[in-house]
Design a protein around this motif. Structure first.
Motif, PDB file in Angstrom:
ATOM      1  N   THR A   1       0.797  -1.223   0.000  1.00 30.54           N
ATOM      2  CA  THR A   1       0.000   0.000   0.000  1.00 30.54           C
ATOM      3  C   THR A   1       0.832   1.276   0.000  1.00 30.54           C
ATOM      4  OG1 THR A   1      -0.144   0.247   2.417  1.00 30.54           O
ATOM      5  CG2 THR A   1      -1.755  -1.212   1.369  1.00 30.54           C
ATOM      6  N   ASP A   2       0.206   2.344  -0.529  1.00 25.78           N
ATOM      7  CA  ASP A   2       0.619   3.715  -0.287  1.00 25.78           C
ATOM      8  C   ASP A   2      -0.163   4.221   0.931  1.00 25.78           C
ATOM      9  OD1 ASP A   2       2.221   3.683  -2.549  1.00 25.78           O
ATOM     10  OD2 ASP A   2       0.695   4.602  -3.843  1.00 25.78           O
ATOM     11  N   ALA A   3       0.107   5.452   1.353  1.00 30.65           N
ATOM     12  CA  ALA A   3      -0.688   6.107   2.391  1.00 30.65           C
ATOM     13  C   ALA A   3      -1.123   7.466   1.863  1.00 30.65           C
ATOM     14  CB  ALA A   3       0.113   6.275   3.679  1.00 30.65           C
ATOM     15  N   LEU A   4      -2.433   7.735   1.953  1.00 30.46           N
ATOM     16  CA  LEU A   4      -3.007   8.972   1.419  1.00 30.46           C
ATOM     17  C   LEU A   4      -3.748   9.681   2.543  1.00 30.46           C
ATOM     18  CD1 LEU A   4      -3.788  10.812  -0.987  1.00 30.46           C
ATOM     19  CD2 LEU A   4      -5.714   9.261  -1.412  1.00 30.46           C
ATOM     20  N   GLU A   5      -3.331  10.912   2.822  1.00 28.80           N
ATOM     21  CA  GLU A   5      -3.930  11.698   3.905  1.00 28.80           C
ATOM     22  C   GLU A   5      -4.564  12.961   3.341  1.00 28.80           C
ATOM     23  OE1 GLU A   5      -2.504  13.298   8.260  1.00 28.80           O
ATOM     24  OE2 GLU A   5      -1.190  13.717   6.557  1.00 28.80           O
ATOM     25  N   VAL A   6      -5.764  13.258   3.817  1.00 28.46           N
ATOM     26  CA  VAL A   6      -6.462  14.489   3.450  1.00 28.46           C
ATOM     27  C   VAL A   6      -6.836  15.228   4.735  1.00 28.46           C
ATOM     28  CG1 VAL A   6      -8.627  15.410   2.540  1.00 28.46           C
ATOM     29  CG2 VAL A   6      -7.335  13.746   1.209  1.00 28.46           C
ATOM     30  N   ILE A   7      -6.530  16.521   4.770  1.00 27.02           N
ATOM     31  CA  ILE A   7      -6.842  17.364   5.924  1.00 27.02           C
ATOM     32  C   ILE A   7      -7.702  18.524   5.459  1.00 27.02           C
ATOM     33  CG2 ILE A   7      -5.886  18.842   7.743  1.00 27.02           C
ATOM     34  CD1 ILE A   7      -3.307  17.199   7.563  1.00 27.02           C
ATOM     35  N   SER A   8      -8.768  18.793   6.215  1.00 29.68           N
ATOM     36  CA  SER A   8      -9.600  19.957   5.937  1.00 29.68           C
ATOM     37  C   SER A   8     -10.003  20.598   7.271  1.00 29.68           C
ATOM     38  CB  SER A   8     -10.839  19.566   5.137  1.00 29.68           C
ATOM     39  OG  SER A   8     -11.729  18.800   5.936  1.00 29.68           O
ATOM     40  N   PRO A   9     -10.277  21.894   7.298  1.00 29.41           N
ATOM     41  CA  PRO A   9     -10.159  22.799   6.151  1.00 29.41           C
ATOM     42  C   PRO A   9      -8.695  23.100   5.856  1.00 29.41           C
ATOM     43  CG  PRO A   9     -10.715  24.033   8.107  1.00 29.41           C
ATOM     44  CD  PRO A   9     -10.737  22.581   8.507  1.00 29.41           C
ATOM     45  N   GLY A  10      -8.451  23.632   4.663  1.00 32.17           N
ATOM     46  CA  GLY A  10      -7.091  23.968   4.276  1.00 32.17           C
ATOM     47  C   GLY A  10      -7.114  24.691   2.948  1.00 32.17           C
ATOM     48  N   THR A  11      -5.959  24.793   2.347  1.00 33.51           N
ATOM     49  CA  THR A  11      -5.872  25.287   0.977  1.00 33.51           C
ATOM     50  C   THR A  11      -5.549  24.097   0.103  1.00 33.51           C
ATOM     51  OG1 THR A  11      -3.526  25.788   1.273  1.00 33.51           O
ATOM     52  CG2 THR A  11      -5.096  27.576   1.700  1.00 33.51           C
ATOM     53  N   LEU A  12      -5.969  24.118  -1.150  1.00 32.65           N
ATOM     54  CA  LEU A  12      -5.711  22.985  -2.024  1.00 32.65           C
ATOM     55  C   LEU A  12      -4.213  22.908  -2.310  1.00 32.65           C
ATOM     56  CD1 LEU A  12      -6.736  20.610  -3.645  1.00 32.65           C
ATOM     57  CD2 LEU A  12      -7.096  22.155  -5.589  1.00 32.65           C
ATOM     58  N   GLN A  13      -3.592  21.930  -1.712  1.00 27.60           N
ATOM     59  CA  GLN A  13      -2.173  21.731  -1.945  1.00 27.60           C
ATOM     60  C   GLN A  13      -1.850  20.248  -1.851  1.00 27.60           C
ATOM     61  OE1 GLN A  13       0.003  23.970   0.982  1.00 27.60           O
ATOM     62  NE2 GLN A  13      -0.945  22.966   2.711  1.00 27.60           N
ATOM     63  N   PHE A  14      -0.759  19.875  -2.498  1.00 33.70           N
ATOM     64  CA  PHE A  14      -0.370  18.469  -2.591  1.00 33.70           C
ATOM     65  C   PHE A  14       1.097  18.344  -2.206  1.00 33.70           C
ATOM     66  CE2 PHE A  14       1.631  15.037  -5.046  1.00 33.70           C
ATOM     67  CZ  PHE A  14       0.864  13.943  -4.642  1.00 33.70           C
ATOM     68  N   SER A  15       1.404  17.375  -1.362  1.00 33.79           N
ATOM     69  CA  SER A  15       2.778  17.055  -1.023  1.00 33.79           C
ATOM     70  C   SER A  15       2.944  15.547  -1.048  1.00 33.79           C
ATOM     71  CB  SER A  15       3.148  17.615   0.359  1.00 33.79           C
ATOM     72  OG  SER A  15       2.297  17.073   1.362  1.00 33.79           O
ATOM     73  N   ARG A  16       4.178  15.117  -1.112  1.00 37.27           N
ATOM     74  CA  ARG A  16       4.411  13.674  -1.187  1.00 37.27           C
ATOM     75  C   ARG A  16       5.735  13.319  -0.540  1.00 37.27           C
ATOM     76  NH1 ARG A  16       7.991  13.149  -5.425  1.00 37.27           N
ATOM     77  NH2 ARG A  16       7.949  14.791  -7.005  1.00 37.27           N
ATOM     78  N   SER A  17       5.876  12.047  -0.233  1.00 40.98           N
ATOM     79  CA  SER A  17       7.109  11.505   0.326  1.00 40.98           C
ATOM     80  C   SER A  17       7.232  10.067  -0.167  1.00 40.98           C
ATOM     81  CB  SER A  17       7.079  11.569   1.860  1.00 40.98           C
ATOM     82  OG  SER A  17       5.921  10.901   2.365  1.00 40.98           O
ATOM     83  N   GLY A  18       8.302   9.404   0.234  1.00 42.73           N
ATOM     84  CA  GLY A  18       8.502   8.032  -0.196  1.00 42.73           C
ATOM     85  C   GLY A  18       9.140   7.958  -1.566  1.00 42.73           C
ATOM     86  N   ILE A  19       8.757   6.975  -2.358  1.00 44.76           N
ATOM     87  CA  ILE A  19       9.311   6.767  -3.689  1.00 44.76           C
ATOM     88  C   ILE A  19       9.041   7.988  -4.560  1.00 44.76           C
ATOM     89  CG2 ILE A  19       9.137   5.359  -5.789  1.00 44.76           C
ATOM     90  CD1 ILE A  19       8.414   2.993  -4.005  1.00 44.76           C
ATOM     91  N   ALA A  20      10.044   8.424  -5.291  1.00 46.65           N
ATOM     92  CA  ALA A  20       9.888   9.587  -6.162  1.00 46.65           C
ATOM     93  C   ALA A  20       8.866   9.306  -7.259  1.00 46.65           C
ATOM     94  CB  ALA A  20      11.229   9.956  -6.786  1.00 46.65           C
ATOM     95  N   VAL A  21       8.025  10.298  -7.534  1.00 49.48           N
ATOM     96  CA  VAL A  21       7.013  10.212  -8.588  1.00 49.48           C
ATOM     97  C   VAL A  21       7.434  11.154  -9.713  1.00 49.48           C
ATOM     98  CG1 VAL A  21       4.580  10.538  -9.184  1.00 49.48           C
ATOM     99  CG2 VAL A  21       5.214   9.724  -6.889  1.00 49.48           C
ATOM    100  N   PRO A  22       7.676  10.637 -10.915  1.00 49.47           N
ATOM    101  CA  PRO A  22       8.107  11.523 -11.997  1.00 49.47           C
ATOM    102  C   PRO A  22       6.993  12.483 -12.419  1.00 49.47           C
ATOM    103  CG  PRO A  22       7.664   9.314 -12.836  1.00 49.47           C
ATOM    104  CD  PRO A  22       7.578   9.238 -11.343  1.00 49.47           C
TER     105      PRO A  22
END
Length: 282
Positions: free
Chosen positions: A49-70
């Motif tokens: 599995t991957d791990a996907l986290e969503v937090i609200s309220p917030g501003t629409l933004q995306f961050s990542r860690s782990g294996i690099a995604v091209p």
């Protein structure tokens, strides 16, 4: 299309774990007028599995860690899934998205597709959009051919581009799995360009009902020969799996992850190259 959104409270976080899939058999049967290909395959979910986290309220933004995604983060399928729902649910609030990537990229394991499908489901549940599964599958098909499977996430016989799903009874819980990714990224478009579509000699649904011990001579992946010709190490990995007790071994999807099915708790302690990603499901 309804546009109302129920907010879960002043602050909320939700984490889901998008899992991978493997292909058991994969036949490319026809090139379509729209440029896509018709295929048939068996999708089977596995708990890498991957791990996907969503937090609200917030501003629409995306961050990542782990294996690099091209590629550009702005093109990530999680963001695309959010924006797709926002078209029909314009009051969908902005959220902070973080993806920890563990499923290798370009491996034929459907990790990006899983992330997108789980994002759709997470938003649907978090904001109580009440979107039925059939509509989620329609959204998922817009994002990618493998995405609809992860809405079902149970063993399925897939046709069309991979989005036409028929649940099947297939329980492999009595076996152990070994996934090996040798760090090779296979471009799906290139892989399809190497294939001459053809009808299989034997129906996949018939073959999959045979004992796993018979699959070696019955179930194959049309991509495997051409991808292994370009990357001979894949054939070496497959041979090592069989030499060490695998009942069945094959490439998943368009590659390059190799899958071995072993008797339960009988995965040999093979010394793989240190650069390989190795996943054992026992």
């Amino acid at each position: 299309m309804p546009t109302g959104v129920t907010f879960p409270g002043p602050f909320c976080t939700m984490i889901v774990f998008p899992n991978c899939k493997i292909n058991l058999g994969l036949h490319i049967t026809r090139k379509r007028a729209d440029g896509f290909h018709d295929l048939e395959t068996i999708f089977y979910p596995l708990p890498v599995t991957d791990a996907l986290e969503v937090i609200s309220p917030g501003t629409l933004q995306f961050s990542r860690s782990g294996i690099a995604v091209p590629g550009n983060d702005n093109d990530n399928l999680c963001l695309k899934a959010y924006r797709l729902l926002q078209q029909d649910y314009p009051t969908l609030p902005p959220v902070n998205i973080h993806l920890h990537k563990n499923i290798p990229i370009g491996a034929g394991l459907g990790g990006g597709s899983a992330d997108a499908a789980f994002m759709l489901q997470l938003l649907n549940n978090k904001f109580q959009l009440s979107i039925p599964d059939e509509q989620l599958i329609t959204y998922a098909a817009i994002l990618g051919s493998d995405c609809p499977f992860f809405i079902r996430n149970t063993p399925c016989y897939a046709t069309g581009r991979g989005e036409l799903l028929t649940p099947i009874t297939l329980d492999l819980g009595k076996y152990s799995f070994l996934l090996i990714h040798p760090g090779i990224h296979v471009n799906t478009g290139w892989a399809f360009s190497q294939i001459t579509p053809r009808q299989p000699e034997q129906a996949l649904l018939s073959s999959i009902q045979q004992p796993v011990t018979a699959w070696k001579n019955l179930i194959y992946n049309d991509f495997e020969e051409v991808v292994a010709a370009a990357h001979p190490v894949l054939a070496d990995i497959k041979s090592s799996m069989y030499a060490n007790g695998a009942l069945y071994a094959a490439m998943s999807g368009s590659g390059s992850a190799m899958v071995g099915i072993f008797p339960k708790n009988k995965i040999a302690g093979i010394l793989w190259d240190a650069s390989y990603l190795v996943f054992k499901i026992i």
